[in-house]
Design a protein around this motif. Structure first.
Motif, PDB file in Angstrom:
ATOM      1  N   ALA A   1       4.858   4.477   2.244  1.00  0.00           N
ATOM      2  CA  ALA A   1       5.857   5.441   1.787  1.00  0.00           C
ATOM      3  C   ALA A   1       5.869   6.677   2.684  1.00  0.00           C
ATOM      4  O   ALA A   1       6.741   7.538   2.539  1.00  0.00           O
TER       5      ALA A   1
ATOM      6  N   GLU B   1       9.705  -3.532  -4.227  1.00  0.00           N
ATOM      7  CA  GLU B   1       8.614  -3.278  -5.172  1.00  0.00           C
ATOM      8  C   GLU B   1       8.917  -3.862  -6.553  1.00  0.00           C
ATOM      9  O   GLU B   1       8.026  -4.417  -7.200  1.00  0.00           O
TER      10      GLU B   1
ATOM     11  N   THR C   1      -0.124   0.078  -4.166  1.00  0.00           N
ATOM     12  CA  THR C   1       0.922   0.793  -4.882  1.00  0.00           C
ATOM     13  C   THR C   1       0.795   0.576  -6.383  1.00  0.00           C
ATOM     14  O   THR C   1       0.134  -0.360  -6.841  1.00  0.00           O
TER      15      THR C   1
ATOM     16  N   GLN D   1       0.809  -1.209   0.000  1.00  0.00           N
ATOM     17  CA  GLN D   1       0.000   0.000   0.000  1.00  0.00           C
ATOM     18  C   GLN D   1       0.845   1.262   0.000  1.00  0.00           C
ATOM     19  O   GLN D   1       1.947   1.292   0.548  1.00  0.00           O
ATOM     20  N   ARG D   2       0.276   2.307  -0.559  1.00  0.00           N
ATOM     21  CA  ARG D   2       0.958   3.595  -0.690  1.00  0.00           C
ATOM     22  C   ARG D   2       1.326   4.211   0.661  1.00  0.00           C
ATOM     23  O   ARG D   2       2.315   4.927   0.762  1.00  0.00           O
TER      24      ARG D   2
ATOM     25  N   GLU E   1       2.705  -0.768  -8.442  1.00  0.00           N
ATOM     26  CA  GLU E   1       3.165  -2.089  -8.893  1.00  0.00           C
ATOM     27  C   GLU E   1       1.999  -3.065  -9.052  1.00  0.00           C
ATOM     28  O   GLU E   1       2.104  -4.022  -9.807  1.00  0.00           O
TER      29      GLU E   1
END
Length: 172
Positions: free
Chosen positions: A15, A28, A66, A11-12, A68
């Motif tokens: 970051a 990733e 994310t 998950q974003r 990816e």
């Protein structure tokens, strides 16, 4: 043997700088390699945090997967609010068994938290568990570095008989 790839909490929100220093900047890319080569059931698990300030709360951009995972065609997507993917909105064990899955391949975030806990529970339930260590990452925690935590996870999983620890190349 049918294997399922389970991607945990990619998950974003991880970051966000509040997590601190992380390890394995190549995680990733390895997750993307796993996805590109995988031919079997694919499960995406999302952490829906219940903590008020968490970037992983539902409705926040950090709760999204994310980039990816863009284009992935999962067989199952669900959320959890605890460490183990076996204790989420879906009875993952029943779902896997209903499809004849006997082995699981795990990757995602955090190595020593949700990935390790999912591996331990999966091992306890009798699955052949493989953790793709180079397709995971974690963060420094108290007096241990993220790399030390990842090594400890690998040792715990192998030594405890919960899982095999493998690389992306081993799986691809």
């Amino acid at each position: 043997m049918t294997n399922a790839l389970i991607l945990v909490d990619v998950q974003r929100g991880f970051a966000d700088p509040s997590w601190g220093r992380r390890n394995n900047p190549g995680a990733e890319a390895n997750i993307a390699r796993l996805l590109a080569s995988w031919r079997g059931p694919l499960v995406l698990v999302r952490h829906d945090s219940t903590e008020p300030g968490s970037p992983l709360r539902p409705g926040q951009d950090g709760n999204r997967f994310t980039p990816e995972l863009d284009g992935a065609v999962p067989d199952l997507v669900f959320a959890k609010s605890v460490n183990s993917a076996f204790h989420g909105e879906v009875d993952l064990d029943a779902w896997l068994r209903g499809r004849g899955v006997t082995g699981i391949v795990l990757a995602g975030v955090q190595t020593n938290m949700c990935v390790e806990t999912t591996a331990r529970v999966g091992g306890n339930l009798g699955y052949r568990v493989r953790v793709v260590l180079d397709a995971t990452f974690t963060f420094d925690l108290e007096d241990l570095s993220a790399d030390e935590l990842a090594r400890a996870t690998a040792t715990n999983l192998r030594g405890g008989g919960f899982a095999e620890v493998v690389t992306t190349d081993d799986v691809v």
